[in-house]
Motif scaffolding. Structure first.
Motif, PDB file in Angstrom:
ATOM      1  N   TYR A  24     -16.216  17.030  38.497  1.00 30.23           N
ATOM      2  CA  TYR A  24     -17.079  18.004  39.168  1.00 30.23           C
ATOM      3  C   TYR A  24     -16.856  19.402  38.596  1.00 30.23           C
ATOM      4  O   TYR A  24     -17.810  20.135  38.347  1.00 30.23           O
ATOM      5  N   THR A  25     -15.615  19.772  38.408  1.00 29.41           N
ATOM      6  CA  THR A  25     -15.268  20.990  37.671  1.00 29.41           C
ATOM      7  C   THR A  25     -14.245  20.593  36.620  1.00 29.41           C
ATOM      8  O   THR A  25     -13.124  20.202  36.945  1.00 29.41           O
ATOM      9  N   THR A  80     -16.623  28.559  34.202  1.00 36.73           N
ATOM     10  CA  THR A  80     -16.333  27.205  34.649  1.00 36.73           C
ATOM     11  C   THR A  80     -17.147  26.222  33.828  1.00 36.73           C
ATOM     12  O   THR A  80     -18.228  26.553  33.316  1.00 36.73           O
ATOM     13  N   ALA A  81     -16.615  25.016  33.691  1.00 38.02           N
ATOM     14  CA  ALA A  81     -17.337  23.915  33.054  1.00 38.02           C
ATOM     15  C   ALA A  81     -17.460  22.801  34.081  1.00 38.02           C
ATOM     16  O   ALA A  81     -16.459  22.381  34.674  1.00 38.02           O
ATOM     17  N   ARG A 100     -23.057  18.573  30.584  1.00 42.10           N
ATOM     18  CA  ARG A 100     -22.195  19.632  31.104  1.00 42.10           C
ATOM     19  C   ARG A 100     -22.970  20.930  31.345  1.00 42.10           C
ATOM     20  O   ARG A 100     -23.985  21.197  30.698  1.00 42.10           O
ATOM     21  N   VAL A 101     -22.450  21.717  32.277  1.00 42.62           N
ATOM     22  CA  VAL A 101     -23.002  23.038  32.582  1.00 42.62           C
ATOM     23  C   VAL A 101     -21.864  24.041  32.556  1.00 42.62           C
ATOM     24  O   VAL A 101     -20.814  23.822  33.180  1.00 42.62           O
ATOM     25  N   TRP A 102     -22.049  25.135  31.809  1.00 42.66           N
ATOM     26  CA  TRP A 102     -21.068  26.218  31.748  1.00 42.66           C
ATOM     27  C   TRP A 102     -21.620  27.428  32.491  1.00 42.66           C
ATOM     28  O   TRP A 102     -22.751  27.861  32.245  1.00 42.66           O
ATOM     29  N   GLU A 145     -25.839  21.719  28.571  1.00 41.87           N
ATOM     30  CA  GLU A 145     -25.661  21.092  27.269  1.00 41.87           C
ATOM     31  C   GLU A 145     -26.987  20.659  26.652  1.00 41.87           C
ATOM     32  O   GLU A 145     -27.135  20.628  25.432  1.00 41.87           O
ATOM     33  N   THR A 146     -27.949  20.315  27.502  1.00 49.30           N
ATOM     34  CA  THR A 146     -29.264  19.920  27.012  1.00 49.30           C
ATOM     35  C   THR A 146     -30.240  21.072  27.213  1.00 49.30           C
ATOM     36  O   THR A 146     -30.061  21.918  28.086  1.00 49.30           O
TER      37      THR A 146
END
Length: 324
Positions: A78-79, A93-94, A101-103, A123-124
């Motif tokens: 989740y994190t 945070t990643a 993934r989301v940063w 990421e996309t």
């Protein structure tokens, strides 16, 4: 609660939902468990499976040497990582797992340490997902929030009276200055400057207060026509015989609404009653009356939801709930 550790922290609990026609598919007993780090932080939580299809899992939180949380995982990440600044603020945070993934990156003012910008990259494509910037007045009240998305940018604006109370909130057409009708504290926008927003959810709300801080009025403005504004007027306290001064001056006793639509006008009224301790004993909302009973410890014991004189819900010891 099913247990405590030597520091009196709860280590387990069960939630039981009784089987009734209203709880079909939800009835059952759900068991939770918790474990802690040597310094008292939550280390893990065991979550039960649910009828909706969520699987049981153990969610684990990990900490750095300063006891700040850095990662959290269960059936998935989740994190996955957390980067902190010198003052302990979250810089980045990643979240999620590859390739989804989301940063999230945060930027702070060097002097006040207030959050000024948050950017989320995924990421996309498209990159980034959104960038949100924040504006403040000199005492730290948020005056603007601008959300830049692939579909466009939407800005929310806020103004405050000299007491620091929010008196206007509205969406602006990303002018970057939040135009107002004057420079006076608490001035709001001209109706023509209120934006529909990116998805058509634009708004303009205005608030008024009395001398002791109770909100006395809410106006939900129509973006184009003043005749279609909705208003909510709030009344507080009650007057007792022989006492000219109202008692319980902060208890809301009545809400008078005026709701306008093209060709129609509705004026609903809601009322509230209280006991001497301030517990709500009756609510009349939309024509429906609810009666609430309390014990001497100010714990809710029953609720009559349809005003037939018979409680529909009873509250037992240890916060158990029984439908009747």
């Amino acid at each position: 609660m099913t247990g405590y550790d030597t520091e009196y922290r709860p280590t387990g609990n069960k939630v039981t939902i009784p089987s009734t026609p209203m709880t079909t598919g939800l009835a059952g007993t759900y068991t939770y468990a918790s474990a802690y780090t040597p310094t008292g932080k939550v280390q893990s939580v065991d979550l039960p499976a649910t009828p909706g299809g969520l699987a049981a899992e153990k969610v684990i939180t990990r900490y750095d040497g300063e006891d700040s949380p850095t990662t959290m995982s269960g059936l998935a990440w989740y994190t996955a990582d957390t980067f902190l600044g010198l003052y302990g603020e979250v810089l980045r945070t990643a979240s999620g797992e590859a390739p989804r993934r989301v940063w999230t990156t945060n930027v702070y003012d060097e002097d006040t340490r207030r959050l000024t910008r948050t950017t989320a990259h995924r990421e996309t494509a498209p990159h980034p997902v959104n960038t949100t910037t924040y504006g403040y007045d000199t005492v730290g009240n948020i005056t603007s929030i601008a959300d830049q998305q692939p579909a466009g940018t939407e800005e929310q604006c806020f103004s405050y009276d000299p007491m620091g109370r929010l008196v206007h909130a509205w969406t602006d057409g990303n002018s970057a200055v939040c135009p107002r009708t004057s420079t006076a504290p608490g001035a709001g926008p001209a109706r023509a400057d209120v934006s529909a927003g990116v998805d058509g959810g634009g708004y303009w709300h205005s608030y008024a207060f009395d001398a002791i801080g109770n909100r006395t009025k809410l106006t939900v403005h129509d973006r184009t026509d003043a005749a279609l504004d909705d208003t909510y007027t709030y009344t507080y306290g009650k007057t007792l015989p022989g006492n000219p001064q109202p008692v319980q001056p902060h208890t809301l006793t009545q809400v008078d609404a005026v709701l306008n639509e093209p060709g129609s006008r509705v004026e609903p009224c809601s009322t509230y009653a209280y006991d001497t301790s301030g517990n709500t004993t009756q609510r009349v909302i939309g024509g429906d009356t609810q009666t609430l009973a309390w014990d001497r410890r100010n714990k809710l014991t029953s609720v009559d939801t349809n005003n037939d004189g018979t409680p529909d819900v009873k509250y037992l010891s240890r916060n158990a709930v029984r439908a009747t």
